[in-house]
Design an enzyme around this catalytic site. Structure first.
Site, mmCIF file in Angstrom:
data_model
loop_
_atom_site.group_PDB
_atom_site.id
_atom_site.type_symbol
_atom_site.label_atom_id
_atom_site.label_comp_id
_atom_site.label_asym_id
_atom_site.label_seq_id
_atom_site.Cartn_x
_atom_site.Cartn_y
_atom_site.Cartn_z
ATOM 1 N N HIS A 35 37.004 40.930 37.942
ATOM 2 C CA HIS A 35 36.468 40.533 36.650
ATOM 3 C C HIS A 35 34.937 40.509 36.695
ATOM 4 O O HIS A 35 34.340 40.485 37.772
ATOM 5 C CB HIS A 35 37.023 39.169 36.265
ATOM 6 C CG HIS A 35 38.520 39.138 36.136
ATOM 7 N ND1 HIS A 35 39.171 39.015 34.929
ATOM 8 C CD2 HIS A 35 39.505 39.268 37.077
ATOM 9 C CE1 HIS A 35 40.477 39.040 35.124
ATOM 10 N NE2 HIS A 35 40.715 39.198 36.423
ATOM 11 N N SER A 65 40.980 43.708 49.752
ATOM 12 C CA SER A 65 39.729 44.340 50.134
ATOM 13 C C SER A 65 38.589 43.339 50.039
ATOM 14 O O SER A 65 38.798 42.143 50.252
ATOM 15 C CB SER A 65 39.463 45.563 49.253
ATOM 16 O OG SER A 65 38.462 46.349 49.839
ATOM 17 N N ASP A 98 39.778 36.355 43.042
ATOM 18 C CA ASP A 98 40.351 35.340 43.924
ATOM 19 C C ASP A 98 40.044 35.803 45.339
ATOM 20 O O ASP A 98 40.401 36.932 45.718
ATOM 21 C CB ASP A 98 41.865 35.262 43.754
ATOM 22 C CG ASP A 98 42.305 34.577 42.474
ATOM 23 O OD1 ASP A 98 41.438 34.270 41.626
ATOM 24 O OD2 ASP A 98 43.523 34.358 42.312
#
Length: 259
Positions: free
Chosen positions: A142, A226, A86
């Site tokens: 992911h 980050s 995200d």
């Protein structure tokens, strides 16, 4: 003048001692007092969380929260490349023949980012995508494709912020910050997933035990917001026409097609 003042302030605070203090605090029960206000200020979507807010006993537990099954559907097309996080797509461009990319007007060496000229060689004239995670984002990472981990390595130690000010005024944070690089191969081509540590909290934990990855599987997490940099070999991806930075994306959304 502002650039040098900004850098001076970061240099004065960005040391192992201050990093350890902040890390220790976010893992302490005392930090739990900040969880309700943190969730409110950063507008955390509590409906998506695997557990309720009161379950988290430290800020660090909230940072690395998991989501309910099914809230991040993975694009079903067999050859799609999906967002690993995200995030906000901050920039997209072509890696030059000099092994360089330009982000927010600053030139970065891919050889420096990856740690060697040899590692950067295969990405000449390929595509890069910059994905920025703010403190409000889900922090787990992911796999963007199904494939095999061909190599993983760690570089750097200290970290500048990787927000817009950090990218503009920092000392090339994408290439110098603490970072963990995972190279994934499929069909004879590769993508490098460069996980860049944020200021103070450099923890990047690898959570996938096997070398074989399925698109959308969790592979790691940040302990704080980050950036992820995706580096694609030339001819390995065709970008989806709807992807135009800056734009918000979520895990599993299609970025393009693996060629």
């Amino acid at each position: 003048m502002f650039k040098w003042l900004y850098r001076l302030m970061i240099e004065l605070t960005n040391h192992a001692f201050s990093s350890k203090l902040l890390s220790r605090f976010t893992r302490s029960r005392v930090s739990a007092w900040l969880i309700p206000s943190y969730a409110k200020v950063y507008q955390i979507n509590q409906e998506e969380m695997e557990k309720t807010l009161c379950h988290y006993k430290t800020l660090q537990q909230l940072f690395i929260r998991k989501l309910k099954a099914g809230v991040r559907p993975i694009d079903p097309m067999p050859n799609s490349v999906v967002s690993p996080v995200d995030a906000v797509i901050e920039d997209i461009g072509v890696i030059s023949g000099q092994k360089e990319i330009v982000v927010k007007g600053k030139t970065y060496s891919i050889a420096e980012m990856l740690g060697s000229e040899a590692a950067a060689e295969k990405y000449l004239d390929g595509l890069f995508i910059i994905l920025y995670l703010s403190p409000s984002h889900y922090h787990r990472i992911h796999s963007p494709i199904s494939g095999t981990v061909t190599k993983q390595w760690t570089l750097g130690n200290r970290s500048y912020p990787v927000n817009r000010l950090g990218l503009k005024y920092g000392r090339k944070p994408l290439a110098k910050n603490y970072r963990v690089i995972t190279e994934i191969g499929a069909g004879g081509k590769h993508v490098a997933v460069v996980k860049v540590g944020a200021m103070f909290v450099n923890t990047i934990e690898w959570t996938h035990p096997n070398e074989h990855l399925v698109k959308g599987e969790e592979i790691a997490y940040f302990s704080f917001g980050s950036t992820v940099v995706l580096l694609f070999e030339k001819g390995s991806i065709t970008l989806d026409e709807r992807i135009v930075p800056p734009m918000d994306v979520k895990v599993g959304e299609r970025l393009g097609f693996w060629m």
